[in-house]
Enzyme design. Structure first.
Site, PDB file in Angstrom:
ATOM      1  N   ARG A 137       0.822  -1.195   0.000  1.00  0.00           N
ATOM      2  CA  ARG A 137       0.000   0.000   0.000  1.00  0.00           C
ATOM      3  C   ARG A 137       0.870   1.266   0.000  1.00  0.00           C
ATOM      4  O   ARG A 137       0.774   2.103  -0.893  1.00  0.00           O
ATOM      5  CB  ARG A 137      -0.831  -0.066   1.282  1.00  0.00           C
ATOM      6  CG  ARG A 137      -1.990   0.839   1.376  1.00  0.00           C
ATOM      7  CD  ARG A 137      -2.749   0.442   2.648  1.00  0.00           C
ATOM      8  NE  ARG A 137      -3.334  -0.877   2.487  1.00  0.00           N
ATOM      9  CZ  ARG A 137      -4.608  -1.053   2.152  1.00  0.00           C
ATOM     10  NH1 ARG A 137      -5.408  -0.032   2.031  1.00  0.00           N
ATOM     11  NH2 ARG A 137      -5.079  -2.271   1.983  1.00  0.00           N
ATOM     12  N   THR A 138       1.723   1.377   0.974  1.00  0.00           N
ATOM     13  CA  THR A 138       2.513   2.600   1.124  1.00  0.00           C
ATOM     14  C   THR A 138       3.551   2.718   0.008  1.00  0.00           C
ATOM     15  O   THR A 138       3.743   3.785  -0.570  1.00  0.00           O
ATOM     16  CB  THR A 138       3.197   2.622   2.509  1.00  0.00           C
ATOM     17  OG1 THR A 138       2.204   2.434   3.515  1.00  0.00           O
ATOM     18  CG2 THR A 138       3.896   3.940   2.751  1.00  0.00           C
TER      19      THR A 138
ATOM     20  N   LYS B 127      21.915  -6.587   3.469  1.00  0.00           N
ATOM     21  CA  LYS B 127      22.414  -7.701   4.267  1.00  0.00           C
ATOM     22  C   LYS B 127      23.808  -7.423   4.805  1.00  0.00           C
ATOM     23  O   LYS B 127      24.756  -7.236   4.043  1.00  0.00           O
ATOM     24  CB  LYS B 127      22.458  -8.982   3.430  1.00  0.00           C
ATOM     25  CG  LYS B 127      21.194  -9.840   3.614  1.00  0.00           C
ATOM     26  CD  LYS B 127      21.336 -11.172   2.880  1.00  0.00           C
ATOM     27  CE  LYS B 127      21.339 -10.965   1.382  1.00  0.00           C
ATOM     28  NZ  LYS B 127      21.527 -12.145   0.573  1.00  0.00           N
TER      29      LYS B 127
ATOM     30  N   ARG C  60      11.017   2.793   4.971  1.00  0.00           N
ATOM     31  CA  ARG C  60      10.316   2.033   6.029  1.00  0.00           C
ATOM     32  C   ARG C  60      11.314   1.113   6.696  1.00  0.00           C
ATOM     33  O   ARG C  60      12.085   0.422   6.022  1.00  0.00           O
ATOM     34  CB  ARG C  60       9.163   1.217   5.451  1.00  0.00           C
ATOM     35  CG  ARG C  60       8.591   0.254   6.484  1.00  0.00           C
ATOM     36  CD  ARG C  60       7.247  -0.261   6.119  1.00  0.00           C
ATOM     37  NE  ARG C  60       6.250   0.785   6.168  1.00  0.00           N
ATOM     38  CZ  ARG C  60       4.947   0.577   5.984  1.00  0.00           C
ATOM     39  NH1 ARG C  60       4.502  -0.633   5.720  1.00  0.00           N
ATOM     40  NH2 ARG C  60       4.098   1.581   6.043  1.00  0.00           N
TER      41      ARG C  60
ATOM     42  N   HIS D 170       4.391   7.419  11.324  1.00  0.00           N
ATOM     43  CA  HIS D 170       4.041   7.162   9.926  1.00  0.00           C
ATOM     44  C   HIS D 170       3.357   8.447   9.450  1.00  0.00           C
ATOM     45  O   HIS D 170       2.142   8.496   9.246  1.00  0.00           O
ATOM     46  CB  HIS D 170       3.086   5.966   9.875  1.00  0.00           C
ATOM     47  CG  HIS D 170       2.852   5.408   8.506  1.00  0.00           C
ATOM     48  ND1 HIS D 170       3.419   5.933   7.365  1.00  0.00           N
ATOM     49  CD2 HIS D 170       2.107   4.359   8.084  1.00  0.00           C
ATOM     50  CE1 HIS D 170       3.027   5.220   6.317  1.00  0.00           C
ATOM     51  NE2 HIS D 170       2.229   4.272   6.722  1.00  0.00           N
TER      52      HIS D 170
END
Lengths: 318, 318, 318
Positions: free
Chosen positions: A63-64, A91, A113, A141
């Site tokens: 969604r975001t 990583k 995010r 957010h």
């Protein structure tokens, strides 16, 4: 446009506490312009042509991520996705190095995010590009908070003095924390209800009223914000079972009837229908959930536009 | 261009049954124009500038997803991928909500692959954007059917009266079902052969002739469509072993010699060479497999163009 | 621009052995022009408009993939990613078929990473589009070699006669092999040190000097290239433990002091800080690691530009 004396040019958007009410205003007014662009037959404007935006997502999100990607593209920017699923930079590399690497590729904004609270603020400290926090752990957010504010105002409601009910998992919800910050700042009367195991211990210090029964939070409410229940919390014993949760805390038609008739129902999505929100309420006329999604793109366009141009080109858009 | 009185503007493309022969014609003629664009030095036209297309893929796919992505980009659209690999919108959210969410982001078309038959039709019911079915379970894959039709005609063949052989796993193949629907409608004589465990019980009701021996299907064929064997079927005991499958049902040079000398060999890809098709046949002059891929982009450009513009701008393209 | 009589139009970029010094020169000079574009307010030029580039990555990568994606987009090309994570074309399909499939979609360049040495050369044999090797096993990574060369020259250093030290896992490193090839060709004096288990048996035949102690390689060096240690080698017993590795082979401040005061420290990234390179050295003034990333985009823009246009439009860029 109230151009006023504020500018978000070059600013990082980390949370709603660090934005002034005047800045909220500027963002929401710009978002209203952006929403007009979204409704055009040709949705593309050249405002951010030649700018590059990197979606750096350390947690899965559709969604975001999609919303920011479309927002950037509607404004003519180049958008590149880096997600942990396909990522090796991530990583074993420290966050600082990853952020500096992305910066070195000449990107203008990083939409980020991350599962850890404060990750976006840390990125903003080390990096020059605009950082837009698209969710950092249970902290903030901001674009979600702004789209909720936009959606509430679009319903003709001024936040000041409104009764706002936030239901559910406040403890782990960056959406809850973000909206509490913004709504109390705007002078709303914020009520919270949910399982005691899913409320922060210090919640009253945030300036909200806590209720044991959801009914008391809902009673007479102008806006109800239903939080998504994450089912892994149940495995951790933080609430008895989904069925019990729905029975005690879920927003159903009977409970909805306790609110004002024109109550606005919000949910950050994706909804667990039948759990925190009933199927009927999710589709009822009071639900503004699809508006939230649409306004989300408009608000993100506004954020990208204002931070990357300082709002200088707003005249070109209209 | 036969503009005629048909228009696909705003139409969902769900399967080939629901398109008329006149509409096939319109799509194939438009695809021929699109193929010319693909061969240009500068492959980009502005026909879909300001339109946004979302590739919503609930199953892994490279060929079809890439083909639609390039098709959209060659026409100037913005294309965003949502795949289950990177997707949370999809997890625990009902299909209706996901589709409405995507729609709310102002997208103009959703290209959708889903493991369940009827998923695209359901999406078309709930959503306003154009839905293009990129494969729904074993049901339909209309763009594949159209690209096969384009490829056959490009070989100078009119479907009417041709002998078409479809070999292999018809039961689980949306390609088979799609081509059977289109080819019988166009008046072709469709023959089918494969392991009895991989043929639908009611297959004869589809208007095809069923053979136990692949040789009988191939004999005198104008077109052979070799279906991909999915090796998980073998684990389920639906055929004895890959080696046995190749021996009994695989298309090899000896079997190919039974067909017309100018037979066209089709395969939807990716090929299991040495299994359903031998290495030699896969590379022989009769194989039109690379043409299928190229025509796939052209057909998808045509579908996106016609559904999103109603064909109004075709003059601008040439 | 030294246009001279060389052209890279249509050339595959497979390794640095197959490019002449004159061609290196042309690429590096073009990259310098590209770096100017990266620093512009509007970073987009139309040189590759209407060209399509496919990033075909059989191994996870963020740095290189993102760098090529941005490079293509800054030049106006359409870029599509195919990664094994989301890919079915790749599963069970032979490399030849995948390459031919991608080619059939009308793509102009394939940027390819593959775990097997020679994969890019094989792709170049079967396919018409430009193949740019973005890493094939332990063989070559030409854009990394070129960006290192660019970075060294940007520090005002001419490779001829310089002492270059390469530290660490040479055996499994395509970066090492690529830089050895280029640096010896340019007349540099290349020294190598690392665990004997991680050096090729025939390493001296490459024209380098091998040392048992890293200190001997570092002593008086103009450039130190620290290779990334892959921790799975430790599981295979190829070196004792990360802590031991850091102690014996890691580049720390004490060892760095043995080199020339203006030594340039390179690392292809992502860094294992505290392992092959200490935290301090990774951030010190001699480290050119962020320059490498930035120059990587510029060099990749140059490669895409020169191979896809033959350099004909360089005047349009400035």
């Amino acid at each position: 446009m109230a151009k006023a004396n504020v500018s978000l040019g070059g600013r990082d958007i980390l949370d709603l506490d660090s934005l002034s009410i005047e800045e909220y205003e500027m963002i929401l007014q710009t978002a209203a312009e952006m929403k007009k662009i979204m409704k055009r037959d040709i949705k593309k404007v050249p405002s951010l042509r030649g700018k590059s935006i990197i979606n750096l997502f350390y947690e899965p999100s559709t969604r975001t991520r999609t919303s920011f990607e479309l927002a950037g593209k509607y404004l003519g920017a180049d958008v590149v996705n880096i997600t942990t699923a396909s990522s090796s930079v991530v990583k074993g590399e420290c966050l600082r190095d990853t952020i500096l690497t992305v910066q070195s590729m000449a990107c203008d904004a990083i939409v980020m995010r991350h599962p850890i609270e404060g990750a976006a603020a840390y990125a903003a400290e080390v990096a020059d590009p605009v950082i837009i926090n698209a969710g950092d752990g249970a902290h903030a957010h901001p674009s979600q908070g702004l789209l909720d504010m936009f959606t509430i105002r679009e319903q003709g409601k001024d936040l000041k003095g409104l009764k706002m009910a936030i239901l559910g998992d406040v403890l782990y919800s960056r959406v809850a924390r973000t909206n509490i910050a913004a709504w109390t700042k705007m002078g709303a009367d914020v009520h919270v209800a949910g399982p005691m195991t899913l409320l922060p211990h210090d919640i009253e210090s945030l300036g909200v009223t806590v209720h044991k029964r959801v009914e008391d939070a809902i009673e007479g409410a102008d806006v109800i914000d239903v939080l998504r229940i994450q089912l892994e919390r149940q495995k951790k014993g933080l609430f008895p079972s989904p069925r019990e949760y729905a029975r005690i805390f879920g927003l159903n038609e009977k409970r909805l009837a306790l609110a004002k008739p024109d109550v606005t129902v919000l949910h950050p999505g994706p909804m667990n229908r039948g759990l925190e929100i009933s199927w009927e309420v999710g589709y009822c006329d009071n639900a503004a959930i699809r508006d939230e999604v649409q306004n989300g793109v408009a608000v993100r366009m506004a954020l990208l536009f204002l931070t990357l141009t300082g709002g200088k080109q707003i005249e070109n858009i209209d």
